[in-house]
Design an enzyme around this catalytic site. Structure first.
Site, short mmCIF file in Angstrom:
data_model
loop_
_atom_site.label_atom_id
_atom_site.label_comp_id
_atom_site.label_asym_id
_atom_site.label_seq_id
_atom_site.Cartn_x
_atom_site.Cartn_y
_atom_site.Cartn_z
N ARG A 197 -7.75 3.44 -57.26
CA ARG A 197 -7.96 2.76 -55.94
C ARG A 197 -7.16 1.48 -56.09
O ARG A 197 -7.16 0.95 -57.35
CB ARG A 197 -9.28 2.36 -55.96
CG ARG A 197 -10.27 3.58 -55.06
CD ARG A 197 -10.12 3.51 -53.70
NE ARG A 197 -10.88 4.62 -53.16
CZ ARG A 197 -10.59 5.82 -53.09
NH1 ARG A 197 -9.43 6.38 -53.47
NH2 ARG A 197 -11.14 6.65 -52.30
N GLU A 228 -4.26 -1.85 -48.92
CA GLU A 228 -3.46 -0.99 -48.49
C GLU A 228 -3.99 -0.47 -46.78
O GLU A 228 -5.23 -0.63 -46.51
CB GLU A 228 -3.31 0.65 -48.99
CG GLU A 228 -4.86 0.93 -49.29
CD GLU A 228 -4.77 2.43 -50.15
OE1 GLU A 228 -4.16 2.19 -51.58
OE2 GLU A 228 -5.08 3.41 -49.63
N HIS A 282 -0.77 6.51 -51.20
CA HIS A 282 -2.36 7.04 -51.24
C HIS A 282 -2.10 8.70 -51.01
O HIS A 282 -2.87 9.11 -49.91
CB HIS A 282 -3.20 6.37 -50.28
CG HIS A 282 -4.78 6.61 -50.96
ND1 HIS A 282 -5.63 5.45 -50.68
CD2 HIS A 282 -5.16 7.71 -51.32
CE1 HIS A 282 -6.80 5.99 -51.18
NE2 HIS A 282 -6.63 7.13 -51.70
C1 DGY Z 1 -10.39 10.23 -52.65
O1 DGY Z 1 -10.91 11.25 -52.58
O2 DGY Z 1 -11.21 9.08 -53.09
C2 DGY Z 1 -8.89 9.94 -52.45
O3 DGY Z 1 -8.23 8.72 -52.92
C3 DGY Z 1 -8.64 10.14 -50.86
O4 DGY Z 1 -7.44 10.69 -50.76
#
Ligand code: DGY
Length: 324
Positions: free
Chosen positions: A240, A269, A287
């Site tokens: 993240r 983002e 992402h």
């Molecule tokens: C998640 O599942 O947390 C991913 O980052 C989404 O693409």
């Protein structure tokens, strides 16, 4: 009998919407406009459930404004976009979509790791720019991956799937996690060795971040941590934005404090720090760690399963909140 009303906050596979429509009155958003917090609060009026994605912030305000809400089902394994404590206090079930994305996301971590260490995107840009006029002994020299030390910070199911793949590269794996894995899991993860975070930073040649974002992990990798890394090391973040202090990383990459970074996630983002764009030693992706067709379908269906179970008296598999 009237069907319960739900909101699907973003565009989603049409067949998943059709599945939901068999059980619910569905307000969809196939135009895919991202709702503000206030709009989300308004659109949820009268709804029993909501199918969310990581782009919606389901805050305490949104939850408090919607006393009829019973379930928030996120199409993601991460859930830092949802105020879990506020949901728990309001008796709202929150679910995520773990497991279905482990292998795809681990594949992508390796794609970024290899591209970063071996300068794949930089090399392609160089070639496309017409700069390739001869073979040279020192063109775009990168770091070896095979035989090196892989460091994983956050050794959950995705971290373990990344570690398992390292056997083919004959790598040593060290990891740091909130708690040490059971011996059989360590053995299965290429005999990963539990060490301190500082030891991962000091000793690993390639570091992959797979820890969840929370106030505790905010800027877990900042200037001080980057300073501990080898000058030849690479850093990959598929977890993240916000776990890495992006400004500190840009400064470290610019100064050659570390060799390179591969980033799938960013602070703020999609409006990431433009400082990254002027650097050649960073691989940037939008992402897409879990973005294979089968896995995104599995995630959408998992979120739908959870919502159907939560609102029709079943047992959602992936509850994050205690049932009150
Ligand atoms: C998640 O599942 O947390 C991913 O980052 C989404 O693409």
């Amino acid at each position: 009998m009237n069907k319960p009303e739900i909101l699907v906050t973003r565009a989603v596979f049409p067949d998943v919407l059709e599945r939901l429509a068999r059980h619910f009155e569905v307000e969809a958003n196939q135009s895919d406009r991202i709702f503000t917090e206030e709009e989300l609060a308004q659109r949820l009026h009268g709804k029993a459930g909501v199918f969310t994605t990581p782009t919606e912030r389901v805050t305490a305000h949104v939850i408090a404004a919607n006393p009829r809400l019973k379930a928030i089902c996120n199409m993601a394994v991460g859930y830092n976009n949802i105020d879990i404590d506020a949901a728990a206090r309001a008796g709202v079930i929150v679910t995520n979509t773990p497991d279905v994305l482990n292998e795809t996301t681990a594949d992508f971590a390796w794609a970024l790791l290899l591209a970063t260490a071996r300068r794949v995107t930089e090399a392609e840009h160089w070639l496309r720019a017409g700069k390739w006029d001869r073979w040279r002994f020192d063109t775009l020299l990168g770091a070896d991956v095979h035989g090196s030390t892989l460091g994983i910070i956050g050794m959950g199911r995705i971290g373990q799937a990344i570690a398992r793949r390292s056997t083919g590269f004959n790598m040593r794996v060290i990891y740091h996690n909130r708690s040490r894995l059971a011996p059989d899991l360590e053995a299965h993860a290429n005999h990963a060795q539990y060490v301190s975070k500082e030891e991962v930073l000091r000793s690993a040649d390639h570091i992959v971040l797979t820890l969840p974002y929370s106030p505790q992990s905010h800027h877990a990798i900042g200037a001080a941590e980057l300073a501990l890394m080898k000058r030849t090391a690479t850093l990959v973040n598929i977890a993240r934005g916000g776990i890495v202090d992006d400004a500190a990383l840009i400064a470290a990459l610019r100064a050659g404090r570390i060799a390179a970074a591969g980033l799938d996630v960013f602070e703020n983002e999609p409006a990431f720090d433009p400082g990254f764009l002027s650097l050649s030693n960073v691989v940037l992706t939008p992402h897409i760690g879990s973005a294979s067709e089968p896995t995104r379908r599995a995630m959408a269906n998992c979120a739908a399963d959870n919502l159907i179970a939560a609102l029709t008296g079943g047992n959602p598999l992936n509850i994050l909140t205690p049932r009150i």
